[in-house]
Structures are given as structure tokens and as C-alpha cells.
Design an enzyme around this catalytic site. Structure first.
Site, PDB file in Angstrom:
ATOM      1  CD  GLU A  82     -14.818   1.099   3.384  1.00 28.30           C
ATOM      2  OE1 GLU A  82     -16.155   1.080   4.341  1.00 28.30           O
ATOM      3  OE2 GLU A  82     -13.932   0.253   4.016  1.00 28.30           O
TER       4      GLU A  82
ATOM      5  CG  ASN B  49       3.436  -2.407   7.269  1.00 34.14           C
ATOM      6  OD1 ASN B  49       3.280  -1.633   6.527  1.00 34.14           O
ATOM      7  ND2 ASN B  49       3.052  -3.969   7.840  1.00 34.14           N
ATOM      8  N   GLY B  50       5.350   0.019   6.764  1.00 33.34           N
ATOM      9  CA  GLY B  50       5.485   0.594   7.432  1.00 33.34           C
ATOM     10  C   GLY B  50       5.902   2.328   7.142  1.00 33.34           C
TER      11      GLY B  50
ATOM     12  CD1 TRP C 248      -2.901   1.051   0.813  1.00 38.58           C
ATOM     13  CD2 TRP C 248      -1.605   2.819   1.706  1.00 38.58           C
ATOM     14  NE1 TRP C 248      -3.322   2.436   0.804  1.00 38.58           N
ATOM     15  CE2 TRP C 248      -3.137   3.143   2.036  1.00 38.58           C
ATOM     16  CE3 TRP C 248      -0.989   2.776   2.561  1.00 38.58           C
ATOM     17  CZ2 TRP C 248      -3.096   4.092   2.076  1.00 38.58           C
ATOM     18  CZ3 TRP C 248      -1.277   4.522   3.125  1.00 38.58           C
ATOM     19  CH2 TRP C 248      -2.111   4.640   2.733  1.00 38.58           C
TER      20      TRP C 248
ATOM     21  CE  LYS D 141     -18.223  -0.497   5.567  1.00 38.26           C
ATOM     22  NZ  LYS D 141     -18.406  -0.601   7.460  1.00 38.26           N
TER      23      LYS D 141
HETATM   24  C1  F6R Z   1     -14.266   0.676   6.998  1.00 41.10           C
HETATM   25  C2  F6R Z   1     -12.937   0.299   8.178  1.00 41.10           C
HETATM   26  C3  F6R Z   1     -12.025   1.316   9.034  1.00 41.10           C
HETATM   27  C4  F6R Z   1     -11.864   0.432   9.465  1.00 41.10           C
HETATM   28  C5  F6R Z   1     -11.239   1.237  10.201  1.00 41.10           C
HETATM   29  C6  F6R Z   1      -9.943   0.987  11.424  1.00 41.10           C
HETATM   30  O1  F6R Z   1     -14.633  -0.004   6.881  1.00 41.10           O
HETATM   31  O2  F6R Z   1     -12.766  -1.278   7.895  1.00 41.10           O
HETATM   32  O3  F6R Z   1     -12.914   2.184   8.566  1.00 41.10           O
HETATM   33  O4  F6R Z   1     -13.178   0.160  10.034  1.00 41.10           O
HETATM   34  O5  F6R Z   1      -9.618   1.577   9.128  1.00 41.10           O
HETATM   35  O6  F6R Z   1      -9.777  -0.407  11.908  1.00 41.10           O
HETATM   36  P1  F6R Z   1      -9.827  -1.628  12.975  1.00 41.10           P
HETATM   37  O7  F6R Z   1     -10.937  -1.422  13.232  1.00 41.10           O
HETATM   38  O8  F6R Z   1      -9.039  -2.785  12.552  1.00 41.10           O
HETATM   39  O9  F6R Z   1      -9.475  -0.472  13.550  1.00 41.10           O
END
Ligand code: F6R
Length: 615
Positions: A491, A102-103, A76, A488
């Protein structure tokens, strides 16, 4: 954000690496690359911009000389665009060493200047290449990859997981991590490294955590973990709770479709073993029982969808446990000198357990003495390990970038915590708590019923594939659902969408309404004692009068919405706090079907990655 896999053992490494990258591709899909050490001692690399299939097509057309040691990466992009040249691995020691990352290496400019002064040339725009060149130089000086790693990590600032191989050390992969994820997979005559267990679960379910600021060296028959000074550290082994088939698409059109279908199970599994006879049974929280009992404030920290689950947690904690609760975006909290009283209980919510913004906020709260509880879906995750206690959701692996089943599991876990707080503090009667727990247990069956209307929602979505803007309204616990519905749609369907608190409409957003504007409205139950139902129905009338096309999500039997809504999606009867857990699925399905109708990749939306391990 960037998927990493490493392998040493007895199998052709490319099979293992590509298999691991396929399972990690949700972490990033801007480019992919591999490096393997062949039996003749040569180091062979291949990397391609674009999704993993660009690389696999390339390897099929022109085979790479394989061996049994290698590393693989799916990217990414942060520093430098998604090009072949910026793809990982990057090389050091005149092409004898390959490194993936990664980072973000924050001091890369200063290191780059130093390396340029030493006569090195750079072939990419990445921050990673400085680590590859530095490691190459250190290898030349020390002749030992593990020792060279120690010297290099001491010079890096920022967040990193690094893996490297050197052709003069076949059968060895060395990794290091600081604030980015890395897990070890333990096999027979083979060992693995991965950004998460998905990288190797096809081969082994025995896994081992690697702590912050640690270095790991894997060989076919050994695993050595030390701190950055080379001192041995204690390690913890764990068994991965799911098998490879759980992360397969099966017969579904997308991982997102599969994961939405798994929501009833995600809820049931998160509740399993945590409810006794009308009481909560959360032994995971025993170590922080005193802090839970005495907390004078709860602060929930999370990002994105997890943040919206936190908003619902706030309603439940305030209503049931009577403790003031706030929810903050973790990245906003961390950098604004927040005030934390000694009695603040900090709850973080994260599916991946690796989100850097959330991790940094948790660390900050911990440094200031707060008790930290993490609600997390991924075993071995950093945030869970950094917290005073962890409550794992059991939603199973979530592969689609858009979070769905993890969301409902997070809300259920927060509700369990709220009820547990209520028990500890005596703020709710045992009968009420028993009733709430019954309502939680009734959710999987009710949600399965909601999912039966999938085809109808798909038709609705297909009829709107030309839509350029959709608004979502909700009030009270319907508001976080409106926000989540909008997220959603943005996104995965790339449609401009906004979620509003219905009561806020008249304070500005109503001017967005013009004839034909699609508006989803999450309607509270007419049985609701705080009489929000008539207010939301009035809001529907107000926007309808201005030409809006209204799609209401309303309880079965609610006829009051019928004259004013163009479409009504029904959800079964449930108590007020439980309705959102039924109302969210139609919005998830709508976004998914609209994205599919537009021909978009539902599981891998542009510019995104699943696990956001950079700040
Ligand atoms: C939206 C989505 C993101 C994650 C957010 C936090 O569908 O997946 O908004 O919810 O990046 O990710 P976590 O839950 O892994 O900390």
C-alpha cells in the site's frame, strides 16, 4: 473518498474551506476545488488537478473574490481522470450554481442523454455534472435551492452526498445524502457541513448527524433537516470526542508515524471504562444481550485491514466463547446469496464507519433479520447508525491512509466482545476471563516497549530500499499479521508483497523462494501449548535452506530462531492471542520507513483514499 466541506457564517469562507479540505485531504487527493459567493452576489470558483497545495498555490498567486458562503471538495477520481475539468465544483444554471459530490450516480448516462436532448453542453467526463445541470434547471423552475434539491435527488440512483450553493441565495448551503457521509457542525452565527467532523472540528465540536435520504439547509443562524419529501425529521446532536490538535501532525514526520506512536493509547482508550472487577463492562451491548447469548454463529464482515482484525476476532470468539465464527470480505459476502440463520450475529468492523462495501453488507444482513453489531472508530458514522448496536473504538482520528492504530483498537474491541460472549454463555471461567482482561490491560505498556525499537527497524528498512518483493509468513494468529504486514508494504511502499499461512508454504508458495528473497516470519511463542513454535521454526529452516533472507519477529528469550534468522525483532512475552497486537507494529514501521526511504508520500499513497465510499 472525496472530501466535502460547506460553510455559511461570519468568517471569510475560503479560510474555513481550505482548512477543512486540509483535514479531509486523506479522503482523496486527485484534485481540489472551491466555490464561494462574494458580497457582490457573484459566484466564484477555482479548481485544480493534483493535491490541495496546487489549489492553494493558485489561490495565493491569484486571489479569489471571497465571501462568507462556500463549498469545497477534494476528489478521488471515479468517472473521468484527475484533470482540472473533472475537478469539482461543477456548475449549473449558466454558472450561477455550484455543486460538489461524493459517491457515484449510477444512472448518469441516461440523465446525461436527457440533458443533452434539452440542449445542455457538458464540460467534464464526470457523473457529477448531470446533478449540477439538473439542479440548475430545477432551480430555474422553482427559485428555491432546497426545493430544487428534493426534485433532483428523487431522480438519482446510486450513492451521493451533494452540496450546492446558488448565487441568488447567498448565506445558504444545501446538502443531501444517500449512502455517502455528511455531518453538520453547529457554530455561533455560523454552520458547517463536512464529510466527517474533521472538516470543522477546528471551529466547533458540536455536531449533528444527518440520516439516510435526508436534505439539510444551513444558514448562519439555522439548520433545517428534512427527508427527501420535505418532511421534518428527528436529528441527534453529539459532541466530538477529540479536538483539532488530535488531527494535527505535531512534530512527527508523517501522520502514519504519529498514529503508530499512538497505538498504546488507542488500546488503553478502547479499554477504558469497559472493564469492571475482572469482568467486561459493555453497556453498549445491553440492547442485544439476548442475541449475543443465543447466537449460534458469528459472521464478521469488513474490508482490508479491518478484515484482518476480524480474522483475529474469529480466533478469539471461537477459543473463548466457543461460537463458530467466520470472517468475510464485505464485498464478497454481499453479492453471493449468503445464507444467514436467524441465530447469526453479524459483526462489522470499520475504522471510518463509511466503507460502502461494508455498509451494503450490513444493510443486507439487517434486511434478512440478523442482529448487527458494528465496531467503528468514527462517531456519527453511517455503519454504526445502521447497526443494532455499536461499540466504538477510541483510537482517535486516523488521518494517514494506511490504517495502523485503528487496527489494534479493532482487535481489542473484538476481544472484548469475545470475552463478553464468553461471560454471557459461561464458556470460560471467571478466573480465565479476569486473566485475559489483565493481559489486555498490560498491552499498552508492552507495545510502548516494542515501539522503542523503531530506529532499528528503520535501519533494516533503509537497507532494503531496493527490494522488489517481500514475503510474510505467520501461523494461527500470526497469519493475519503476515497478511497485514504485506498489505502495508504494498500500500505505501509499492513493493510486491504477499502474506502466507506458514503451513501453506509447502503447498505452493515455497517455489517463490530464491536466494536473497526477504521473508518476514511471525514466530509464535515457544511457550504456546499447541506447539506451533517448532513447526514455524522448521518453516524458517526450509526457506533458509533455499537462500531466503529471514527476518523473524519473535518473543524475547526465544533462542531457537537465532541460528536460522538473519535478523530478529523482539516482542515482549504475552499470551498467544495477545502476541499479534505486539507483532504488528514492527511491520507497520518497516513499511513506513521503507516508503520514506524510497522518497514516497507515506500518508497519501497513490491511487488510494482513506474512506472508501464507493463499491
Ligand atoms: C489499509 C486500509 C484499508 C482499510 C479498508 C477498510 O491500510 O486502511 O484496507 O482498512 O479500506 O476501511 P474501514 O476500516 O474504514 O472500513
Amino acid at each position: 473518498m472525496c472530501g466535502i466541506v460547506g460553510y455559511v457564517g461570519n468568517k471569510p469562507s475560503l479560510d474555513v474551506l481550505i482548512g477543512g479540505l486540509k483535514r479531509l485531504e486523506y479522503r482523496g487527493y486527485d484534485s481540489a476545488g472551491v466555490a464561494v459567493i462574494a458580497p457582490d452576489g457573484s459566484l466564484n470558483t477555482r479548481k485544480r488537478a493534483g493535491k490541495l497545495n496546487r489549489l492553494t498555490d493558485d489561490l495565493a498567486a491569484d486571489a479569489l473574490h471571497d465571501g462568507t458562503t462556500g463549498i469545497g471538495h477534494t476528489r478521488w477520481a471515479t468517472h473521468g481522470g484527475p484533470t482540472d475539468g473533472n475537478a469539482h465544483p461543477h456548475l449549473g444554471d449558466d454558472g450561477k450554481l455550484a455543486l460538489i459530490h461524493n459517491g457515484i450516480i449510477e444512472n448518469f448516462s441516461e440523465l446525461k442523454a436527457e440533458l443533452l436532448a434539452r440542449g445542455h453542453e457538458f464540460t467534464s467526463e464526470t457523473d457529477t455534472e448531470v446533478a449540477a445541470l439538473l439542479l440548475g434547471d430545477e432551480y430555474r423552475r422553482t427559485g428555491n435551492l432546497t426545493v430544487a434539491f428534493r426534485d433532483v435527488v428523487a431522480r438519482l440512483h446510486g450513492a451521493f452526498t451533494l452540496l450546492a450553493v446558488h448565487q441568488d441565495e447567498p448565506g445558504v448551503v444545501v446538502g443531501a445524502r444517500r449512502n455517502s457521509p455528511l455531518v453538520i457542525g453547529l457554530g455561533e452565527g455560523e454552520n458547517f457541513l463536512g464529510s466527517d467532523v474533521a472538516a470543522f472540528v477546528e471551529h466547533t465540536r458540536r455536531a449533528m448527524e444527518i440520516g439516510q435520504d435526508q436534505i439539510v439547509t444551513i444558514r448562519p443562524d439555522s439548520v433545517t433537516v428534512t427527508d427527501f419529501d420535505g418532511e421534518p425529521v428527528e436529528t441527534r446532536e453529539f459532541e466530538v470526542a477529540w479536538d483539532a490538535s488530535a488531527a494535527e501532525k505535531g512534530g512527527w514526520s508523517s501522520f502514519m508515524a504519529k498514529e503508530i506512536s499512538e497505538e498504546p493509547d488507542a488500546i488503553a482508550n478502547t479499554l477504558r471504562g469497559r472493564i469492571g472487577d475482572g469482568v467486561t463492562d459493555l453497556s453498549e451491548l445491553d440492547s442485544i444481550a439476548a442475541a449475543l447469548k443465543d447466537a449460534d454463529r458469528v459472521l464478521i464482515l469488513a474490508c482490508g485491514t479491518a478484515y484482518y482484525s476480524g480474522l483475529l476476532g474469529k480466533y478469539a470468539i471461537e477459543k473463548w466463547a466457543g461460537v463458530p465464527a467466520d470472517v468475510e470480505l464485505a464485498h464478497e459476502f454481499r453479492y453471493r446469496d449468503p445464507v444467514l440463520s436467524p441465530g447469526t450475529l453479524v459483526i462489522s468492523v470499520s475504522q471510518s464507519g463509511e466503507t460502502m462495501d461494508t455498509l451494503m453488507a450490513v444493510k443486507y444482513a439487517k434486511e434478512r433479520g440478523a442482529t448487527t453489531l458494528s465496531i467503528c472508530n468514527t462517531q456519527g458514522a453511517t455503519i454504526a447508525r445502521e447497526s443494532s448496536a455499536a461499540l466504538f473504538t477510541h483510537a482517535g482520528p486516523e488521518v494517514a491512509v494506511a490504517s495502523t492504530k485503528a487496527f489494534v483498537a479493532q482487535v481489542v474491541a473484538l476481544y472484548l466482545v469475545a470475552l463478553h460472549l464468553a461471560e454471557l454463555r459461561g464458556s470460560r471461567s471467571p478466573e480465565e476471563i479476569a486473566d485475559d482482561l489483565d493481559q489486555l490491560q498490560a498491552l499498552p505498556a508492552k507495545l510502548s516497549k516494542v515501539l522503542e525499537s523503531g530506529e532499528r527497524i528503520a535501519d533494516l528498512a533503509r537497507g532494503m530500499s531496493d527490494t522488489r518483493s517481500v514475503l510474510f509468513l505467520g501461523r494461527n494468529v500470526g497469519y493475519p499479521i503476515a497478511l497485514e504486514g504485506a498489505l502495508k508494504l504494498k500500500e505505501i511502499a509499492y513493493i510486491h508483497a504477499e502474506g502466507f499461512a506458514a503451513g501453506e508454504l509447502k503447498h505452493g508458495p515455497i517455489s517463490l523462494i530464491e536466494p536473497g528473497q526477504r521473508v518476514f516470519v511471525v514466530v509464535p511463542s515457544p511457550r504456546d501449548s499447541n506447539s506451533l513454535h517448532p513447526k514455524v521454526v522448521s518453516n524458517i529452516q526450509e526457506i533458509r535452506a533455499r537462500g531466503a533472507h529471514v527476518i523473524a519477529i519473535a518473543e524475547e528469550g526465544d533462542v531457537a530462531v537465532l541460528p536460522f534468522a538473519d535478523d530478529v525483532l523482539r516482542i515482549p512475552l504475552a499470551g498467544p492471542l495477545f502476541e499479534p497486537l505486539l507483532a504488528v507494529a514492527p511491520l507497520q514501521i518497516f513499511a513506513m520507513e521503507l516508503a520514506a526511504a524510497k522518497g514516497l508520500d507515506v500518508d497519501q499513497p497513490r491511487n488510494l483514499a482513506k474512506s472508501v465510499t464507493v463499491e
